[in-house]
Motif scaffolding. Structure first.
Motif, PDB file in Angstrom:
ATOM      1  N   ALA A  12      27.169 -23.742 -31.201  1.00 48.70           N
ATOM      2  CA  ALA A  12      25.824 -23.898 -31.758  1.00 48.70           C
ATOM      3  C   ALA A  12      25.044 -25.022 -31.081  1.00 48.70           C
ATOM      4  N   LEU A  13      25.688 -26.141 -30.830  1.00 43.65           N
ATOM      5  CA  LEU A  13      24.954 -27.313 -30.353  1.00 43.65           C
ATOM      6  C   LEU A  13      25.277 -27.705 -28.919  1.00 43.65           C
ATOM      7  N   VAL A  14      26.544 -27.904 -28.621  1.00 45.87           N
ATOM      8  CA  VAL A  14      26.936 -28.425 -27.306  1.00 45.87           C
ATOM      9  C   VAL A  14      26.672 -27.389 -26.219  1.00 45.87           C
ATOM     10  N   VAL A  18      20.827 -20.750 -25.482  1.00 47.54           N
ATOM     11  CA  VAL A  18      19.506 -20.749 -24.847  1.00 47.54           C
ATOM     12  C   VAL A  18      19.287 -21.996 -24.010  1.00 47.54           C
ATOM     13  N   LEU A  19      19.591 -23.148 -24.567  1.00 43.32           N
ATOM     14  CA  LEU A  19      19.209 -24.401 -23.934  1.00 43.32           C
ATOM     15  C   LEU A  19      20.266 -24.975 -22.996  1.00 43.32           C
ATOM     16  N   SER A  20      21.491 -24.501 -23.064  1.00 46.04           N
ATOM     17  CA  SER A  20      22.534 -24.978 -22.154  1.00 46.04           C
ATOM     18  C   SER A  20      22.988 -23.892 -21.183  1.00 46.04           C
ATOM     19  N   CYS A  26      14.179 -14.529 -22.813  1.00 38.55           N
ATOM     20  CA  CYS A  26      13.055 -13.620 -23.067  1.00 38.55           C
ATOM     21  C   CYS A  26      12.609 -13.657 -24.528  1.00 38.55           C
ATOM     22  N   PRO A  27      13.485 -13.397 -25.502  1.00 40.11           N
ATOM     23  CA  PRO A  27      13.034 -13.484 -26.893  1.00 40.11           C
ATOM     24  C   PRO A  27      12.737 -14.921 -27.308  1.00 40.11           C
ATOM     25  N   PHE A  28      13.441 -15.880 -26.714  1.00 36.52           N
ATOM     26  CA  PHE A  28      13.197 -17.287 -27.039  1.00 36.52           C
ATOM     27  C   PHE A  28      11.754 -17.672 -26.730  1.00 36.52           C
ATOM     28  N   LEU A  29      11.253 -17.250 -25.600  1.00 39.33           N
ATOM     29  CA  LEU A  29       9.881 -17.573 -25.224  1.00 39.33           C
ATOM     30  C   LEU A  29       8.873 -16.609 -25.832  1.00 39.33           C
ATOM     31  N   GLY A  30       9.260 -15.345 -25.994  1.00 39.26           N
ATOM     32  CA  GLY A  30       8.326 -14.336 -26.454  1.00 39.26           C
ATOM     33  C   GLY A  30       8.085 -14.306 -27.952  1.00 39.26           C
ATOM     34  N   VAL A 175       7.580 -26.474 -20.297  1.00 43.95           N
ATOM     35  CA  VAL A 175       7.861 -27.917 -20.324  1.00 43.95           C
ATOM     36  C   VAL A 175       8.556 -28.274 -21.635  1.00 43.95           C
ATOM     37  N   THR A 176       8.079 -27.704 -22.729  1.00 40.78           N
ATOM     38  CA  THR A 176       8.700 -27.949 -24.036  1.00 40.78           C
ATOM     39  C   THR A 176      10.145 -27.466 -24.054  1.00 40.78           C
ATOM     40  N   ALA A 177      10.386 -26.272 -23.514  1.00 40.91           N
ATOM     41  CA  ALA A 177      11.753 -25.742 -23.458  1.00 40.91           C
ATOM     42  C   ALA A 177      12.645 -26.647 -22.620  1.00 40.91           C
ATOM     43  N   GLY A 178      12.123 -27.152 -21.523  1.00 43.08           N
ATOM     44  CA  GLY A 178      12.889 -28.073 -20.682  1.00 43.08           C
ATOM     45  C   GLY A 178      13.236 -29.358 -21.410  1.00 43.08           C
ATOM     46  N   LEU A 179      12.277 -29.890 -22.149  1.00 40.74           N
ATOM     47  CA  LEU A 179      12.533 -31.116 -22.923  1.00 40.74           C
ATOM     48  C   LEU A 179      13.538 -30.857 -24.040  1.00 40.74           C
ATOM     49  N   MET A 180      13.462 -29.681 -24.657  1.00 41.17           N
ATOM     50  CA  MET A 180      14.451 -29.330 -25.679  1.00 41.17           C
ATOM     51  C   MET A 180      15.845 -29.224 -25.070  1.00 41.17           C
ATOM     52  N   ALA A 181      15.945 -28.655 -23.872  1.00 46.17           N
ATOM     53  CA  ALA A 181      17.245 -28.536 -23.197  1.00 46.17           C
ATOM     54  C   ALA A 181      17.817 -29.920 -22.907  1.00 46.17           C
ATOM     55  N   ILE A 182      16.964 -30.827 -22.475  1.00 44.18           N
ATOM     56  CA  ILE A 182      17.414 -32.200 -22.223  1.00 44.18           C
ATOM     57  C   ILE A 182      17.885 -32.847 -23.520  1.00 44.18           C
TER      58      ILE A 182
END
Length: 191
Positions: A12-14, A18-20, A26-30, A175-182
């Motif tokens: 779930a987290l580590v 989507v982010l790792s 596609c659904p994450f952004l759409g 950019v938001t998705a990238g910051l969330m991934a970080i």
């Protein structure tokens, strides 16, 4: 039991799908424009991934391995996922027509959501038992739900802010998705 909880939290987290792992973008952004729609999509993915984890494990362990045709796993897994998505689509159309309409084209796209197939293949690759496969499926889908709802909440708030024209739309979302991934990389030291 401890190992199952570790797998659940890790997926779930580590190792957020989507982010790792960058699966299911596609659904994450759409679908992440409104929190309600994102939560509905997350719930549908939660159901599909959880059930797909169970069914694909059973098919792999008791059919494909027994018949020594494990090379067919991808095709078989895709067929199982497609059938499950059809089932979810029929249920939503009957019980929640508003959510069905809001999800639109993204609901059938769960069939081709690489996150769902990725979980099934990872379960086989990591040689998880049935319970470990279920924990990985539930954890992964919870991670998807968390990330898509957070993204939807951020996108709703972004609409109320003054953003330069060059950043409106897809650029600010990426950019938001990238910051969330970080930010989710911070969970790496958790386990």
């Amino acid at each position: 039991m401890k190992e199952l909880i570790i797998i659940l939290i890790a997926s779930a987290l580590v190792n957020n799908v989507v982010l790792s792992q960058f699966l299911g973008i596609c659904p994450f952004l759409g679908v992440s424009k409104r929190v309600e729609t994102a939560a509905g999509m997350g719930a549908a993915v939660l159901f599909v991934i959880t059930i797909a984890s169970a069914v694909t494990y059973l098919i792999y362990a008791f059919v494909l391995e027994k018949l020594d045709v494990t090379y067919l796993q991808t095709i078989v897994f895709i067929l199982v996922i497609a059938a499950l998505v059809q089932f979810v689509e029929m249920v939503l159309k009957k019980l929640m027509p508003a959510l069905y309409s809001a999800l639109g084209v993204y609901l059938p796209l769960i069939t081709t959501n690489c996150a769902v197939l990725g979980v099934a293949i990872n379960n086989v690759k990591k040689e998880y038992t049935f319970l470990e496969s279920m924990a990985n499926g539930i954890g992964t889908s919870i991670g998807f739900l968390i990330s898509i709802v957070i993204m939807a909440g951020i996108r709703e708030r972004i609409e109320d802010n003054d953003i330069p024209n060059v950043m409106k739309g897809s650029p600010i979302v990426l950019v938001t998705a990238g910051l969330m991934a970080i930010a989710f990389c911070g969970f790496a030291g958790l386990l």
